[in-house]
Write an enzyme that holds these catalytic residues in place. Structure first.
Site, PDB file in Angstrom:
ATOM      1  N   ASP A  98     -36.247 -52.710 -33.306  1.00 43.60           N
ATOM      2  CA  ASP A  98     -35.510 -53.821 -33.898  1.00 43.60           C
ATOM      3  C   ASP A  98     -35.941 -55.097 -33.181  1.00 43.60           C
ATOM      4  O   ASP A  98     -35.948 -55.156 -31.952  1.00 43.60           O
ATOM      5  CB  ASP A  98     -34.005 -53.581 -33.712  1.00 43.60           C
ATOM      6  CG  ASP A  98     -33.197 -54.020 -34.921  1.00 43.60           C
ATOM      7  OD1 ASP A  98     -33.419 -55.151 -35.377  1.00 43.60           O
ATOM      8  OD2 ASP A  98     -32.347 -53.242 -35.382  1.00 43.60           O
ATOM      9  N   ASP A 200     -34.657 -58.552 -37.613  1.00 41.20           N
ATOM     10  CA  ASP A 200     -33.260 -58.943 -37.816  1.00 41.20           C
ATOM     11  C   ASP A 200     -33.150 -60.352 -38.426  1.00 41.20           C
ATOM     12  O   ASP A 200     -33.798 -61.282 -37.931  1.00 41.20           O
ATOM     13  CB  ASP A 200     -32.589 -58.929 -36.434  1.00 41.20           C
ATOM     14  CG  ASP A 200     -31.081 -58.991 -36.494  1.00 41.20           C
ATOM     15  OD1 ASP A 200     -30.476 -58.029 -36.968  1.00 41.20           O
ATOM     16  OD2 ASP A 200     -30.514 -60.011 -36.050  1.00 41.20           O
ATOM     17  N   GLU A 242     -35.219 -58.157 -42.585  1.00 36.40           N
ATOM     18  CA  GLU A 242     -33.864 -58.141 -43.147  1.00 36.40           C
ATOM     19  C   GLU A 242     -33.651 -59.480 -43.841  1.00 36.40           C
ATOM     20  O   GLU A 242     -33.602 -60.518 -43.181  1.00 36.40           O
ATOM     21  CB  GLU A 242     -32.825 -57.940 -42.038  1.00 36.40           C
ATOM     22  CG  GLU A 242     -31.402 -57.842 -42.596  1.00 36.40           C
ATOM     23  CD  GLU A 242     -30.310 -58.087 -41.563  1.00 36.40           C
ATOM     24  OE1 GLU A 242     -29.180 -57.647 -41.775  1.00 36.40           O
ATOM     25  OE2 GLU A 242     -30.590 -58.742 -40.542  1.00 36.40           O
ATOM     26  N   HIS A 316     -26.354 -49.727 -40.304  1.00 37.49           N
ATOM     27  CA  HIS A 316     -25.280 -49.879 -39.318  1.00 37.49           C
ATOM     28  C   HIS A 316     -24.332 -51.030 -39.643  1.00 37.49           C
ATOM     29  O   HIS A 316     -23.343 -51.223 -38.936  1.00 37.49           O
ATOM     30  CB  HIS A 316     -25.904 -50.105 -37.943  1.00 37.49           C
ATOM     31  CG  HIS A 316     -26.643 -51.405 -37.880  1.00 37.49           C
ATOM     32  ND1 HIS A 316     -27.783 -51.663 -38.628  1.00 37.49           N
ATOM     33  CD2 HIS A 316     -26.393 -52.547 -37.205  1.00 37.49           C
ATOM     34  CE1 HIS A 316     -28.184 -52.885 -38.393  1.00 37.49           C
ATOM     35  NE2 HIS A 316     -27.364 -53.452 -37.536  1.00 37.49           N
ATOM     36  N   ASP A 317     -24.632 -51.821 -40.653  1.00 36.54           N
ATOM     37  CA  ASP A 317     -23.774 -52.943 -41.047  1.00 36.54           C
ATOM     38  C   ASP A 317     -22.945 -52.620 -42.285  1.00 36.54           C
ATOM     39  O   ASP A 317     -22.147 -53.461 -42.726  1.00 36.54           O
ATOM     40  CB  ASP A 317     -24.626 -54.180 -41.379  1.00 36.54           C
ATOM     41  CG  ASP A 317     -25.339 -54.741 -40.172  1.00 36.54           C
ATOM     42  OD1 ASP A 317     -24.810 -54.626 -39.049  1.00 36.54           O
ATOM     43  OD2 ASP A 317     -26.443 -55.307 -40.353  1.00 36.54           O
TER      44      ASP A 317
END
Ligand code: GLC
Ligand code: CA
Length: 541
Positions: A98, A200, A242, A316-317
Site C-alpha cells: 500500500d 491510496d 484508488e 477494508h473500507d
C-alpha cells in the site's frame, strides 16, 4: 494490448491488524501472515495487496505513516517483512504494498521539521495557508473524517491541510524535492522484490487547495507519469490507483498503456448505489439490481483497449458485500457463491478481501464504544450534534461502517476464532464457531472451494482473462452475460435476489463450468432460477 502477469492473477487483500496474531498481543502481525501463506497458496491467489505495515501512530490504522522505510513494531521487523516477501515468492505470490503518499502522519520527521517554522526546508513539503480575512479557516474544504480540512498551527500562525484526520497532513506534490524523496522510497521497496503498489487516494495528489480543487487536479497525470518513469516503469509491476469518483473516461487517463501511468484503478461507481444521490455514504437507500447491471456493463464495455478493470466487492473500507447486497442468513452460502461467480467471470483482475472466501459477515454494534474506526467515531459525534437520533446513526454505522470489514479473520472454532490467544484489538464476530476457515476447508461444498475453483479456472481458461463481455437481456434481478474468445462462448447467469426468477436463452449447453447449486442443467430455455442461483456454462452458439 501487451499481456501482463497482473491480468492473469487473482489478488487477495490482507488487513494485517486483523489477519493473524502470532504472539498473543491481540494484534495481527507479519509472522502471522507468513504462517498463513500455505492457506493462501491453497486458495490459489497470485498476489497479496497488503494494507500498510509501516511505522505509524495508528490514528487511521496505518494509513498515517510516520516512516515509510520502517515496520510498525506491533507488526514485526523489516527482517520479518523481507522473509514474508521471500516466502510468498516461493509460492508464486507477489506482495503489492500500500502506497500512502497523499499524506503522512503528523509524526513523520518531515512534518515535525515543517512545523518548526516558515523557513524550515521541509515547510513546503506540506500545504499551509494563512487564515481567511476573518481569521478563520482559509476556505470551506472539509475532511473526509468530519469537520474542516484545515488545522490551526498557533506557532506559525498558519493552517495546514488534512483531507483526512488532523494527524494526516497532506503532502504538497507541487514540491519537486518531496516527489523525489517519495520515488527513492518506492525504489527501495522495489529493490526488496515487491510485486507493485496499491496507491491510496491517488486522485488527490494533484490538489490545488486554494482553488478548492482536491480530486483530479491539473497536474495529477503529469505526476503519475513522472513517478512511472522514476520508479516502476522499468519493471512489470501491478499498480492500482484508488480513485473514488472515476468515470471510464477518467480511468482511461490512468490506465491506457501508452500513457505510462498505472496498470488499473479501483473505481467505486457500483459501491455508491445504496447511497442517497445527494447524501453522504451514511444516507442509505436500497440498491437496485438494474442499476448495478447498468454500471457493471458500462465498465466492462467502455474501457476497451485503453485500460483494465479491477473487480471487487469488498475492501477494508467497505461493509461486507454478502451482508450488504447478498443474504447472509437463509442464503449465505448461495449468495456468497453467486457474488463470487458473477465477479470472477467478468473481464479484469479480481480482488478478494480477507474473509470473503469463507463468507464472513457484518458485525452490528449496539453502542459507539464498540467502534474502533476514526471515520465512524467522528461521524457519530458530528451527527449527534446535528440532532440525528442515536438509533439512526447506529443503523448507518451497521450498514456502512468500516469496522464491519476489520473484525478479525475467523480461522477456527477455538476461543477468538484462532485469531489471537489474547483479547483482540477489536471484537470478534460472534459467529466464528460456525463461520471459519477450518470448517470451510473441511466442507467440499463450502464457499472457499467455489473461490478456489474460480481461481483455478482462470489459470486454465484464457477466455476468463481475455474473453469479450456481452450483456444478455434479462429481467431486472438477473445479471447475465457472455464471454467470447477465439470461437468459444461462455454464458454466465446470476440471480441477484431472494426470489425465483425467469430466464431464457436459445443456446445449447456444451459443458457446465461452475454453479452454486447442485442441479442438473440441461435446458436454458424458459428456466426458473432459484434464489441467488448462479452458473456458468459453455454453449454452442
Ligand atoms: C483510503 C484508505 C482508507 C484511509 C484513507 C486515508 O481511502 O483505503 O482506509 O482511511 O485512504 O488514507
Ligand atoms: Ca501480534
Amino acid at each position: 494490448m501487451e499481456k501482463h502477469w497482473w491480468q492473469e492473477v487473482v489478488v487477495y487483500q490482507i488487513y494485517p491488524r486483523s489477519f493473524r496474531d502470532s504472539n498473543g498481543d491481540g494484534i495481527g502481525d507479519i509472522t502471522g501472515m507468513t504462517e498463513k501463506l500455505e492457506y493462501l497458496e491453497k486458495l490459489g491467489i497470485g498476489a497479496i495487496w497488503l494494507s500498510p505495515v509501516y511505522q505509524s501512530p495508528n490514528d487511521d490504522n496505518g494509513y498515517d505513516i510516520s516512516d515509510y522505510e520502517a515496520i510498525l513494531a506491533e507488526f514485526g521487523t523489516m527482517a520479518e517483512m523481507e522473509h514474508f516477501i521471500a516466502e510468498a515468492d516461493k509460492r508464486h505470490i507477489k506482495v503489492v504494498m500500500d502506497l500512502v503518499v497523499n499524506h503522512t502522519s503528523d509524526e513523520h520527521a518531515w512534518f515535525v521539521e515543517a512545523k518548526k517554522g516558515k523557513d524550515n526546508p521541509y515547510r513546503d513539503y506540506y500545504v499551509w495557508a494563512d487564515p481567511a480575512a476573518d481569521g478563520g479557516v482559509p476556505n470551506g474544504l472539509g475532511s473526509a473524517f468530519s469537520g474542516p480540512a484545515w488545522e490551526w498551527d498557533a506557532a506559525s500562525g498558519q493552517y495546514y491541510l488534512h483531507l483526512f484526520s488532523k494527524k494526516q497532513p497532506d503532502l504538497n506534490w507541487q514540491n519537486q524535492k518531496m516527489r523525489q524523496e517519495i520515488y527513492a522510497m518506492m525504489n527501495s521497496w522495489i529493490a526488496k522484490g515487491i510485486g507493485g503498489f496499491r496507491m491510496d487516494v491517488i486522485d488527490l495528489i494533484g490538489k490545488i487547495p486554494e482553488k478548492g480543487i482536491t480530486g483530479n487536479g491539473p497536474q495529477l497525470h503529469e505526476f503519475l507519469q513522472e513517478m512511472h518513469h522514476a520508479t516502476f516503469g522499468a519493471h512489470d509491476l501491478l499498480t492500482v490507483g484508488e480513485t473514488w469518483g472515476a468515470t471510464p473516461e477518467i480511468a482511461k487517463l490512468y490506465s491506457a498503456p501508452e500513457r505510462k501511468e498505472l496498470s488499473m484503478v479501483f473505481q467505486f461507481e457500483h459501491i455508491g448505489l445504496d447511497q442517497k444521490p445527494d447524501g453522504e455514504k451514511w444516507d442509505l437507500q436500497p440498491m437496485r439490481v438494474a442499476e448495478l447491471k447498468r454500471i457493471l456493463t458500462k465498465w466492462q464495455t467502455e474501457l476497451g483497449q485503453d485500460g483494465w478493470n479491477s473487480l471487487f466487492w469488498n475492501n477494508h473500507d467497505l461493509p461486507r458485500m454478502l451482508s450488504r447486497w447478498g443474504n447472509d442468513q437463509t442464503y449465505r452460502s448461495q449468495s456468497a457463491k453467486m457474488l463470487a461467480i458473477l465477479l470472477h467471470m467478468m473481464k479484469g483482475t479480481p480482488y478478494i478481501y480477507q474473509g470473503e472466501e469463507i463468507g464472513m459477515t457484518n458485525t452490528p454494534i449496539t453502542t459507539i464504544s464498540e467502534a474502533r474506526d476514526i471515520e465512524t467515531i467522528n461521524m457519530y459525534h458530528e451527527r449527534l450534534a446535528k440532532g440525528y437520533s442515536e438509533a439512526e446513526i447506529l443503523a448507518s454505522i451497521n450498514a456502512k461502517g468500516r469496522d464491519n470489514a476489520r473484525r478479525p479473520m475467523q480461522w477456527d472454532a477455538s476461543l477468538n476464532g484462532g485469531f489471537t490467544t489474547d483479547t483482540p484489538w477489536i471484537g470478534m464476530n460472534e459467529n466464528y464457531p460456525v463461520i471459519n476457515a477450518e470448517a470451510a476447508l473441511a466442507d467440499p461444498n463450502s464457499i472457499f472451494y467455489t473461490y478456489q475453483k474460480l481461481i483455478r479456472l482462470r489459470k486454465e481458461q484464457p477466455i476468463m482473462v481475455w474473453g469479450e463481455f456481452k450483456l444478455v437481456d434479462t429481467v431486472d434481478e438477473v445479471i447475465s452475460y457472455y464471454r467470447e474468445y477465439e470461437g468459444e462462448r461462455w454464458l454466465i447467469v446470476a440471480n441477484f435476489s431472494d426470489d425465483a426468477q425467469l430466464f431464457s436463452v436459445e443456446d445449447e449447453i456444451a459443458e457446465v463450468i461452475i454453479q452454486n447449486y447442485e442441479l442438473e442443467l440441461t435446458d436454458l430455455k424458459d428456466m426458473t432460477l432459484k434464489p441467488w442461483q448462479a452458473f456458468v456454462v459453455k454453449v454452442t452458439a
